[in-house]
Design a protein around this motif. Structure first.
Motif, mmCIF file in Angstrom:
data_model
loop_
_atom_site.group_PDB
_atom_site.id
_atom_site.type_symbol
_atom_site.label_atom_id
_atom_site.label_comp_id
_atom_site.label_asym_id
_atom_site.label_seq_id
_atom_site.Cartn_x
_atom_site.Cartn_y
_atom_site.Cartn_z
ATOM 1 N N PRO A 128 0.829 -1.211 0.000
ATOM 2 C CA PRO A 128 0.000 0.000 0.000
ATOM 3 C C PRO A 128 0.861 1.257 0.000
ATOM 4 O O PRO A 128 1.971 1.277 0.533
ATOM 5 N N THR A 129 0.356 2.302 -0.612
ATOM 6 C CA THR A 129 1.014 3.608 -0.614
ATOM 7 C C THR A 129 0.454 4.433 0.534
ATOM 8 O O THR A 129 -0.763 4.527 0.702
ATOM 9 N N ASP A 137 -4.420 1.127 -1.155
ATOM 10 C CA ASP A 137 -4.045 -0.258 -1.442
ATOM 11 C C ASP A 137 -4.467 -0.569 -2.871
ATOM 12 O O ASP A 137 -5.634 -0.856 -3.148
ATOM 13 N N ALA A 138 -3.499 -0.507 -3.808
ATOM 14 C CA ALA A 138 -3.810 -0.695 -5.221
ATOM 15 C C ALA A 138 -4.287 -2.107 -5.506
ATOM 16 O O ALA A 138 -5.180 -2.315 -6.329
ATOM 17 N N ALA A 139 -3.684 -3.108 -4.832
ATOM 18 C CA ALA A 139 -4.054 -4.505 -5.095
ATOM 19 C C ALA A 139 -5.495 -4.780 -4.689
ATOM 20 O O ALA A 139 -6.233 -5.474 -5.388
ATOM 21 N N ARG A 155 -13.139 5.525 -11.069
ATOM 22 C CA ARG A 155 -12.322 6.607 -11.626
ATOM 23 C C ARG A 155 -11.674 7.417 -10.503
ATOM 24 O O ARG A 155 -10.501 7.800 -10.584
ATOM 25 N N GLU A 156 -12.426 7.691 -9.445
ATOM 26 C CA GLU A 156 -11.866 8.429 -8.321
ATOM 27 C C GLU A 156 -10.715 7.657 -7.682
ATOM 28 O O GLU A 156 -9.692 8.238 -7.306
ATOM 29 N N PHE A 157 -10.883 6.326 -7.594
ATOM 30 C CA PHE A 157 -9.799 5.531 -7.010
ATOM 31 C C PHE A 157 -8.564 5.590 -7.894
ATOM 32 O O PHE A 157 -7.444 5.760 -7.397
ATOM 33 N N ASP A 158 -8.740 5.440 -9.214
ATOM 34 C CA ASP A 158 -7.595 5.482 -10.123
ATOM 35 C C ASP A 158 -6.892 6.832 -10.042
ATOM 36 O O ASP A 158 -5.652 6.907 -10.094
ATOM 37 N N LEU A 163 -2.118 9.862 -8.086
ATOM 38 C CA LEU A 163 -1.536 10.975 -7.343
ATOM 39 C C LEU A 163 -0.737 10.483 -6.140
ATOM 40 O O LEU A 163 0.343 11.002 -5.845
ATOM 41 N N ALA A 164 -1.267 9.473 -5.448
ATOM 42 C CA ALA A 164 -0.585 8.956 -4.260
ATOM 43 C C ALA A 164 0.758 8.339 -4.620
ATOM 44 O O ALA A 164 1.737 8.475 -3.877
#
Length: 240
Positions: A128-129, A137-139, A155-158, A163-164
């Motif tokens: 996680p970033t 947590d991208a995964a 889209r908001e998550f992407d 950015l993160a």
């Protein structure tokens, strides 16, 4: 030498893609129908599939679902459909990435390299970033702020993830359109503004009183600096 399978019904585009990929050192094969693509994906065991959605015999979504039923081969979807529901649909069906037509062969190559790098990493789970009290947590496609889950649409998550992963860097709206919306030839920056506004609201802040998401006037946006690594790293004291 990575083996790429291109499933595309446009003969001219298919030939151009295969020629460019060969010039860049990729082996591969191309077919013009969904059924032929499914057979090739199963029998040839390519390293990656580039799949068009607008195929003459089978809908690309159906081909993607059938591939996923029998194989975990990485799939990049190439589509002329740029509406959010179509994009969400291909990601939910198991696509690893997508491109909106028209796109350059250079951009396709970059996405092929990125996907193959993830595969070469052995499928290890990306850590996680962490940015301040924000954890992305991208995964798991999950984000929390101070331990509280954020209710983000895809889209908001992407957007937040992008950015993160570049915390502390100024990111331009043009870059966000290219990398998050996959529109390298330009698009409505107002779309980015609207999504940034929604994201700020869900982060509990405003453009006038930012804490994590900062506007750099005339340049772009920046997500707050990541915490210092090491045993001394800790969330900052946010008390007034």
């Amino acid at each position: 030498m990575p083996h790429i399978l291109v499933v595309e019904d446009d003969t001219a585009l298919r030939s151009a893609l295969m020629r460019r990929l060969a010039e860049r050192g990729y082996a591969g094969n191309s077919v013009g129908t969904g059924l032929a693509g499914l057979h090739a994906a199963v029998n040839e065991r390519p390293d990656l599939v580039v799949l068009d959605l607008g195929l003459p015999d089978l809908d690309g979504h159906a081909v993607l679902r059938m591939i996923r039923a029998v194989s975990q081969v990485p799939v990049i979807v190439a589509t002329a459909r740029d509406d959010e529901q179509a994009i969400i649909g291909v990601l939910d069906d198991g696509a690893d990435d997508y491109l909106v037509k028209p796109f350059s062969t250079g951009q396709l190559e970059a996405r092929i390299r990125a996907v193959l790098r993830r595969v070469a990493a052995g499928g290890s789970r990306q850590a996680p970033t962490i940015v301040d009290t924000l954890v992305v947590d991208a995964a798991a496609r999950r984000a929390t702020l101070a331990g509280v889950p954020l209710d983000l649409n895809p889209r908001e998550f992407d957007l937040l993830r992008y950015l993160a992963e570049r915390a502390g860097q100024v990111v331009t709206k043009r870059e966000l359109l290219a990398e998050v919306w996959h529109q390298p030839y330009g698009g409505a920056e107002k779309t980015v503004d609207v999504h940034l506004s929604w994201l700020r609201r869900k982060l509990g802040e405003t453009a006038q009183q930012p804490r994590l998401l900062h506007t750099v006037r005339g340049v772009g946006v920046r997500l707050g600096e990541p915490p210092t690594t090491g045993p001394a790293a800790a969330a900052p004291d946010l008390r007034p």
